[in-house]
Write a protein that holds these residues in place. Sequence first.
Motif, PDB file in Angstrom:
ATOM      1  N   LYS A 162       0.902  -1.196   0.124  1.00  0.00           N
ATOM      2  CA  LYS A 162      -0.049  -0.003   0.012  1.00  0.00           C
ATOM      3  C   LYS A 162       0.874   1.194   0.010  1.00  0.00           C
ATOM      4  O   LYS A 162       0.642   2.099  -0.778  1.00  0.00           O
ATOM      5  N   ALA A 163       1.898   1.161   0.960  1.00  0.00           N
ATOM      6  CA  ALA A 163       2.771   2.462   0.890  1.00  0.00           C
ATOM      7  C   ALA A 163       3.449   2.607  -0.321  1.00  0.00           C
ATOM      8  O   ALA A 163       3.609   3.754  -0.792  1.00  0.00           O
ATOM      9  N   LEU A 164       3.850   1.425  -0.876  1.00  0.00           N
ATOM     10  CA  LEU A 164       4.608   1.797  -2.486  1.00  0.00           C
ATOM     11  C   LEU A 164       3.610   2.218  -3.379  1.00  0.00           C
ATOM     12  O   LEU A 164       4.051   3.168  -4.338  1.00  0.00           O
ATOM     13  N   SER A 165       2.429   1.714  -3.325  1.00  0.00           N
ATOM     14  CA  SER A 165       1.268   2.389  -4.604  1.00  0.00           C
ATOM     15  C   SER A 165       1.333   3.727  -4.280  1.00  0.00           C
ATOM     16  O   SER A 165       1.455   4.433  -5.184  1.00  0.00           O
ATOM     17  N   LEU A 166       1.227   4.312  -2.854  1.00  0.00           N
ATOM     18  CA  LEU A 166       0.962   5.704  -2.490  1.00  0.00           C
ATOM     19  C   LEU A 166       2.151   6.514  -3.047  1.00  0.00           C
ATOM     20  O   LEU A 166       2.259   7.615  -3.619  1.00  0.00           O
ATOM     21  N   HIS A 167       3.207   5.856  -2.750  1.00  0.00           N
ATOM     22  CA  HIS A 167       4.782   6.614  -3.089  1.00  0.00           C
ATOM     23  C   HIS A 167       4.560   6.634  -4.629  1.00  0.00           C
ATOM     24  O   HIS A 167       5.077   7.898  -5.038  1.00  0.00           O
ATOM     25  N   TYR A 168       4.401   5.495  -5.347  1.00  0.00           N
ATOM     26  CA  TYR A 168       4.639   5.820  -6.966  1.00  0.00           C
ATOM     27  C   TYR A 168       3.637   6.821  -7.608  1.00  0.00           C
ATOM     28  O   TYR A 168       3.884   7.451  -8.313  1.00  0.00           O
ATOM     29  N   ASP A 169       2.393   6.632  -6.756  1.00  0.00           N
ATOM     30  CA  ASP A 169       1.334   7.560  -7.236  1.00  0.00           C
ATOM     31  C   ASP A 169       1.871   8.954  -6.957  1.00  0.00           C
ATOM     32  O   ASP A 169       1.534   9.845  -8.038  1.00  0.00           O
ATOM     33  N   GLN A 170       2.358   9.387  -5.841  1.00  0.00           N
ATOM     34  CA  GLN A 170       2.868  10.607  -5.545  1.00  0.00           C
ATOM     35  C   GLN A 170       4.012  11.137  -6.388  1.00  0.00           C
ATOM     36  O   GLN A 170       4.102  12.363  -7.114  1.00  0.00           O
ATOM     37  N   LEU A 171       4.726  10.159  -7.149  1.00  0.00           N
ATOM     38  CA  LEU A 171       5.951  10.166  -7.971  1.00  0.00           C
ATOM     39  C   LEU A 171       5.339  10.551  -9.505  1.00  0.00           C
ATOM     40  O   LEU A 171       5.945  10.745 -10.288  1.00  0.00           O
TER      41      LEU A 171
ATOM     42  N   ALA B 134      -7.576   3.349  -3.993  1.00  0.00           N
ATOM     43  CA  ALA B 134      -7.945   3.956  -5.264  1.00  0.00           C
ATOM     44  C   ALA B 134      -8.237   5.337  -5.018  1.00  0.00           C
ATOM     45  O   ALA B 134      -7.899   6.358  -5.649  1.00  0.00           O
ATOM     46  N   LEU B 135      -9.046   5.503  -3.791  1.00  0.00           N
ATOM     47  CA  LEU B 135      -9.555   7.004  -3.420  1.00  0.00           C
ATOM     48  C   LEU B 135      -8.336   7.742  -3.109  1.00  0.00           C
ATOM     49  O   LEU B 135      -8.557   9.006  -3.155  1.00  0.00           O
ATOM     50  N   SER B 136      -7.406   7.186  -2.297  1.00  0.00           N
ATOM     51  CA  SER B 136      -6.515   7.930  -1.694  1.00  0.00           C
ATOM     52  C   SER B 136      -5.413   8.625  -2.853  1.00  0.00           C
ATOM     53  O   SER B 136      -4.499   9.425  -2.371  1.00  0.00           O
TER      54      SER B 136
END
Length: 238
Positions: free
Chosen positions: A15-24, A42-44
Amino acid sequence: MSTVMITGASSGIGKALSLHYDQLGWQVLACGRNKDRLADLALSGTSIQTLAFDMTDKHQVQATSSDLASLDLLIFNAGDCQYINNVIDFDADSFESVIQTNLISVAYGLKAWLKHVKKGGRVVLVSSSAELLALPRAEAYGASKAALSYLGESLSIDLAKHDIHVSIVRPGFVSTPLTAKNDFPMPMQITSEQAAIKIAKGIATGKSHIDFPFSFTCMMKILACLPFALWRKLAIRM
Ligand SMILES: NC(=O)c1ccc[n+]([C@@H]2O[C@H](COP(=O)([O-])OP(=O)(O)OC[C@H]3O[C@@H](n4cnc5c(N)ncnc54)[C@H](OP(=O)(O)O)[C@@H]3O)[C@@H](O)[C@H]2O)c1
């Protein structure tokens, strides 16, 4: 836009990796079983798509392959840890389940998704520092991760001629739902967000082995250099 597919993305490190790459600014394909937690994820994010399936079901895994985009990065992170608490009454079902989730499911994923990884892309296997050293009660988990690391190193040799790179991740203790059930001290524990940053940095710099936290994995590597008979004497007292 670069695309990453991450298994085990519904909680913890994935989950943390998903949010990290999304932010990138990456397009993230986040996979797991729990649809509610995937929907929250998905909403985050701004560019997170989700896929719910069971990694241990080869038909479900294969079914995800048909309309998959080209991948720059494929991260095999889904995993489970179960301890062998009564070695004499050896729990073969638990052993089988852990090997199935942590190792065999990766083979299903490789068959389904490797052909979607672009030239110059990278496959990442989230193993564990537990594979460095035989630990008590880790007959199933440790064996699954030692085999996964071997799989990764072997893949890294064979995929080189296809211009696909491989990284093996060997974390120490990370605070996640998986470790929340542990009943023993977990020194040098870090958060899943810290783990995601370490992993992404290691991937960006093309590391073959991404080991962290540094002091913990160093200690494991030093202990692994001891003659096994000496380590065994120490480990029996743990
Ligand atoms: N936490 C640590 O200290 C630590 C240390 C070393 C290595 N690792 C490794 O890091 C990886 C992530 O662990 P974590 O600590 O973040 O654990 P976690 O929070 O429990 O997450 C595990 C993830 O794997 C998914 N998963 C498990 N079985 C699955 C299956 N059959 N099909 C599809 N997805 C499945 C779960 O999805 P659902 O919940 O949706 O089913 C969840 O998203 C694991 O491979 C683990 O061995 C963790």
